[in-house]
Design a protein around this motif. Structure first.
Motif, PDB file in Angstrom:
ATOM      1  N   LYS A  22       0.181  -1.880  -1.679  1.00  0.00           N
ATOM      2  CA  LYS A  22       0.848  -2.522  -2.869  1.00  0.00           C
ATOM      3  C   LYS A  22      -0.428  -2.839  -3.228  1.00  0.00           C
ATOM      4  O   LYS A  22      -1.473  -3.709  -3.009  1.00  0.00           O
ATOM      5  CB  LYS A  22       1.500  -3.695  -2.336  1.00  0.00           C
ATOM      6  CG  LYS A  22       2.022  -4.472  -3.588  1.00  0.00           C
ATOM      7  CD  LYS A  22       2.969  -3.821  -4.515  1.00  0.00           C
ATOM      8  CE  LYS A  22       3.581  -4.700  -5.399  1.00  0.00           C
ATOM      9  NZ  LYS A  22       4.394  -3.676  -6.541  1.00  0.00           N
ATOM     10  N   SER A  23      -0.462  -2.753  -4.808  1.00  0.00           N
ATOM     11  CA  SER A  23      -1.445  -3.135  -5.803  1.00  0.00           C
ATOM     12  C   SER A  23      -0.733  -3.932  -7.032  1.00  0.00           C
ATOM     13  O   SER A  23       0.357  -3.552  -7.372  1.00  0.00           O
ATOM     14  CB  SER A  23      -2.378  -2.193  -6.072  1.00  0.00           C
ATOM     15  OG  SER A  23      -3.256  -1.453  -5.244  1.00  0.00           O
ATOM     16  N   ARG A  28      -5.872  -4.749  -4.959  1.00  0.00           N
ATOM     17  CA  ARG A  28      -5.208  -4.082  -3.742  1.00  0.00           C
ATOM     18  C   ARG A  28      -4.804  -5.190  -3.086  1.00  0.00           C
ATOM     19  O   ARG A  28      -5.685  -6.063  -2.242  1.00  0.00           O
ATOM     20  CB  ARG A  28      -6.073  -3.166  -3.163  1.00  0.00           C
ATOM     21  CG  ARG A  28      -6.494  -1.876  -4.069  1.00  0.00           C
ATOM     22  CD  ARG A  28      -7.398  -1.094  -3.078  1.00  0.00           C
ATOM     23  NE  ARG A  28      -6.639  -0.457  -1.899  1.00  0.00           N
ATOM     24  CZ  ARG A  28      -7.345  -0.075  -0.873  1.00  0.00           C
ATOM     25  NH1 ARG A  28      -8.640   0.230  -1.092  1.00  0.00           N
ATOM     26  NH2 ARG A  28      -6.832   0.575   0.221  1.00  0.00           N
ATOM     27  N   LYS A  65       7.935  -3.591  -5.073  1.00  0.00           N
ATOM     28  CA  LYS A  65       7.866  -2.046  -4.861  1.00  0.00           C
ATOM     29  C   LYS A  65       6.653  -1.715  -4.303  1.00  0.00           C
ATOM     30  O   LYS A  65       5.592  -2.035  -4.620  1.00  0.00           O
ATOM     31  CB  LYS A  65       8.336  -1.273  -6.142  1.00  0.00           C
ATOM     32  CG  LYS A  65       9.474  -1.685  -6.832  1.00  0.00           C
ATOM     33  CD  LYS A  65       9.817  -1.025  -8.165  1.00  0.00           C
ATOM     34  CE  LYS A  65      11.122  -1.274  -8.756  1.00  0.00           C
ATOM     35  NZ  LYS A  65      11.056  -0.753 -10.052  1.00  0.00           N
ATOM     36  N   ASP A  67       3.519   0.939  -3.350  1.00  0.00           N
ATOM     37  CA  ASP A  67       3.069   1.913  -3.818  1.00  0.00           C
ATOM     38  C   ASP A  67       2.728   3.055  -3.043  1.00  0.00           C
ATOM     39  O   ASP A  67       2.774   4.236  -3.630  1.00  0.00           O
ATOM     40  CB  ASP A  67       1.580   1.560  -4.302  1.00  0.00           C
ATOM     41  CG  ASP A  67       1.742   0.159  -5.359  1.00  0.00           C
ATOM     42  OD1 ASP A  67       2.632   0.365  -6.251  1.00  0.00           O
ATOM     43  OD2 ASP A  67       0.726  -0.560  -5.530  1.00  0.00           O
TER      44      ASP A  67
END
Length: 263
Positions: A22-23, A28, A65, A67
């Motif tokens: 997730k970023s 990051r 959400k 990635d």
């Protein structure tokens, strides 16, 4: 009235993360998280601020959400449907149905200020599940008694201490009969003398067999109640194991450096 859920399939972990990334823009936040949480387990996430703990927790119920990677709850892919090798995001209605099984307690209590404690607990079952108000009231009274607030059911949030408000928030999450409870530093916004009353409720849930993932700085709670502990730093799992083993004899230098400042 029991607060426990039927156990999940014994061969399937309640939560499974596979290479979760997730970023936020160029930052990051999660760098390939792999972990499993068994049904009935108290799973503690610890680490410095900014290590990705709360973001990972929010990914479990698709408030954020991911990635890349996969997240499963009770064997079901969270937030996505897979066809072949491609993932398709679910509609919001479908995601909301998944979230019914996942209770979440935040740092801030987020109670409706214009509703009493009982009304706060009743709201989701009535509005989301269509439970009759009389039935929802009965359930709310049982849950508030369970968290030690039998005499505060008709009080508004402004009339409650921070610890009492957080206990209402826990009862509200339990009102949806979740199979999994997520706690995002539930005591961090409380005065020190109020921390114990919230941790006592969480101990009771653990004794009842509730599956719990707890982001916490309360190392005593993790040592006493936790079944597994993960130390995260810079978006990655650095060390994991039984809480007593990790806290008493950390192997990784970064874990040792962190614990030397908080224990």
């Amino acid at each position: 009235m029991s607060l426990t859920k039927e156990p999940t399939r014994p061969t399937e972990p309640m939560v499974r993360a596979e290479r979760v990334h997730k970023s936020f823009g160029p930052v990051r936040v999660l760098r390939g998280i792999d972990l499993e949480v068994r049904a009935g387990e108290v799973f503690c996430l610890v680490g410095p601020s900014g290590s990705g703990k709360s973001t990972f927790l929010r990914c479990i119920n698709h408030l954020e959400k991911i990635d890349a990677g996969r997240l499963y709850v009770d064997g079901r892919l969270v937030g996505y449907r897979q066809r072949g090798d491609t993932l398709y995001e679910m509609r919001e209605r479908e995601v909301a149905e998944q979230r019914r099984d996942i209770g979440m307690v935040f740092q801030r209590f987020n109670l409706f200020p214009h509703m009493t404690a009982a009304e706060n607990v009743m709201e989701a079952p009535v509005q989301v599940k269509g439970v009759r108000r009389a039935q929802a009231r009965e359930r709310a009274e049982a849950l508030l008694a369970r968290v030690g607030l039998a005499d505060r059911m008709d009080n508004y949030p402004a009339q409650l201490s921070g610890g009492q408000q957080q206990r209402v928030a826990i009862a509200r999450a339990l009102a949806m009969d979740p199979k999994l409870m997520l706690f995002d530093e539930p005591t961090s916004a409380l005065d020190p003398e109020l921390v114990g009353e919230v941790l006592d409720v969480m101990r009771g849930l653990a004794e009842d067999g509730m599956t719990m993932i707890v982001v916490t700085h309360e190392m005593g709670f993790a040592r006493e109640v936790g079944d597994s502990l993960v130390f995260m730093d810079d978006g990655a799992v650095v060390e994991s194991g039984h809480p007593r083993e990790v806290l008493n004899d950390p192997k990784h230098p970064r874990t040792r450096a962190f614990l030397s400042k908080v224990l």
